[in-house]
Design an enzyme around this catalytic site. Structure first.
Site, PDB file in Angstrom:
ATOM      1  N   GLU A 193      -8.435   2.253  -4.462  1.00  9.90           N
ATOM      2  CA  GLU A 193      -9.516   1.952  -3.511  1.00  9.90           C
ATOM      3  C   GLU A 193     -10.269   3.211  -3.068  1.00  9.90           C
ATOM      4  O   GLU A 193      -9.666   4.215  -2.682  1.00  9.90           O
ATOM      5  CB  GLU A 193      -8.944   1.223  -2.285  1.00  9.90           C
ATOM      6  CG  GLU A 193     -10.038   0.897  -1.266  1.00  9.90           C
ATOM      7  CD  GLU A 193      -9.691  -0.202  -0.284  1.00  9.90           C
ATOM      8  OE1 GLU A 193      -8.598  -0.793  -0.368  1.00  9.90           O
ATOM      9  OE2 GLU A 193     -10.544  -0.492   0.587  1.00  9.90           O
TER      10      GLU A 193
ATOM     11  N   GLU B  41       0.819  -1.210   0.000  1.00  7.91           N
ATOM     12  CA  GLU B  41       0.000   0.000   0.000  1.00  7.91           C
ATOM     13  C   GLU B  41       0.853   1.260   0.000  1.00  7.91           C
ATOM     14  O   GLU B  41       1.833   1.353   0.729  1.00  7.91           O
ATOM     15  CB  GLU B  41      -0.918  -0.003   1.237  1.00  7.91           C
ATOM     16  CG  GLU B  41      -1.915  -1.143   1.225  1.00  7.91           C
ATOM     17  CD  GLU B  41      -2.875  -1.092   2.419  1.00  7.91           C
ATOM     18  OE1 GLU B  41      -2.903  -0.091   3.156  1.00  7.91           O
ATOM     19  OE2 GLU B  41      -3.603  -2.087   2.589  1.00  7.91           O
TER      20      GLU B  41
HETATM   21  O1  KIV Z   1      -6.644  -7.077   1.577  1.00 10.38           O
HETATM   22  C1  KIV Z   1      -7.456  -6.963   0.636  1.00 10.38           C
HETATM   23  O2  KIV Z   1      -8.395  -7.732   0.489  1.00 10.38           O
HETATM   24  C2  KIV Z   1      -7.250  -5.855  -0.287  1.00 10.38           C
HETATM   25  C3  KIV Z   1      -8.334  -5.577  -1.270  1.00 10.38           C
HETATM   26  C4  KIV Z   1      -9.457  -4.897  -0.578  1.00 10.38           C
HETATM   27  C5  KIV Z   1      -7.841  -4.797  -2.419  1.00 10.38           C
HETATM   28  O3  KIV Z   1      -6.272  -5.190  -0.232  1.00 10.38           O
END
Ligand code: KIV
Length: 258
Positions: free
Chosen positions: A181, A114
């Site tokens: 997101e 991220e």
């Molecule tokens: O951890 C997850 O499921 C994610 C998705 C929401 C993209 O990062």
């Protein structure tokens, strides 16, 4: 198919057909989703909430991710297997490399982390070492506490400029794809139009990105206690489990007296 071939096929979808990605945390789910033709599987750190019972993703460790990645990898999927790097496992390029190698050794074919500009050196180090990276910008669940909660991103000009800079940074660093997101639909579409890499939306509108990702448990209603507003539901696993368990328990018999 090699990982490079899988990524090449996914990249070739841009402008041709939407790319599908679903979370999978275990062997049977991975096999079923693969047999259904899903393009990418994500061992997401959302497993913290969906299968481990934590309140958010910040308690997920690299050991949890390795354990679940290995289970999914045993399904030997045609779909590309992406694994999430948990919070604080990629604070430096060196740490990112060590953590990503543990996930690759467990069977992941790519890793997801991220951040945008802040993680450019980490993505660069991973890609230089031959590890494919999916980036993740917009709402960052690992930083939800300090980033002001679950709110839509891209509402102000400053936020749009920051998202654009994040997309440019992860592209420059060599990510093959980026999750966007909870970003305003217009902004996700604008970012996608400007992007040379595959954008995958979640909570960012339909038909705004090159593809979409969804948490499997939301898709089939397997975690009925919380479902995000944007989630699409195509089954009711929670209802089926409850009624199967009740039917089975109510049909039990006492041993006959001799
Ligand atoms: O951890 C997850 O499921 C994610 C998705 C929401 C993209 O990062």
């Amino acid at each position: 198919m090699t990982t490079e071939e899988k990524i090449h096929l996914i990249q070739a979808c841009k402008g041709v057909r939407p790319v599908s990605q679903l979370t999978a945390y275990d062997y049977p789910t991975a096999r079923l989703l693969d047999e259904a033709g899903v393009d990418m599987l994500l061992v997401g750190d959302s497993l913290g909430m969906m299968v481990l019972g934590f309140p958010d993703t910040t308690s997920v460790t690299l050991q949890h991710m390795v354990h679940h990645t290995a289970a999914v990898a045993r399904a030997q999927t045609r779909a590309l297997l992406v694994s999430d790097m948990p919070i604080h496992t990629y604070d430096t390029p060196e740490q990112a490399l060590e953590s990503a190698r543990a996930l690759i050794d467990a069977g992941a074919e790519a890793v997801k982390l991220e951040g945008g500009c802040t993680v450019e050196p980490m993505i660069h180090a991973l890609v230089q070492a031959g590890i494919p990276v999916q980036a993740h910008i917009g709402l960052l669940p690992q930083h939800i506490k300090e980033d002001g909660g679950y709110r839509m991103r891209g509402k102000s000009d400053d936020e749009v400029a920051a998202l654009t800079a994040d997309l440019q940074a992860v592209t420059r660093a060599g990510a093959f794809s980026v999750v966007i997101e909870c970003t305003r639909a217009e902004v996700a579409a604008q970012l996608t139009a400007a992007s040379s890499i595959i954008t995958i939306g979640i909570g960012s509108g339909h038909g705004t990105c090159d593809g979409e990702v969804q948490v499997f448990h939301d898709l089939v209603r397997y975690f009925p206690w919380f479902t995000p507003r944007f989630a699409v539901q195509h089954a009711d696993v929670a209802g089926s489990i409850t009624s199967a368990a009740k039917k089975w328990a109510s049909g039990l018999l006492l041993p006959r007296e001799k």
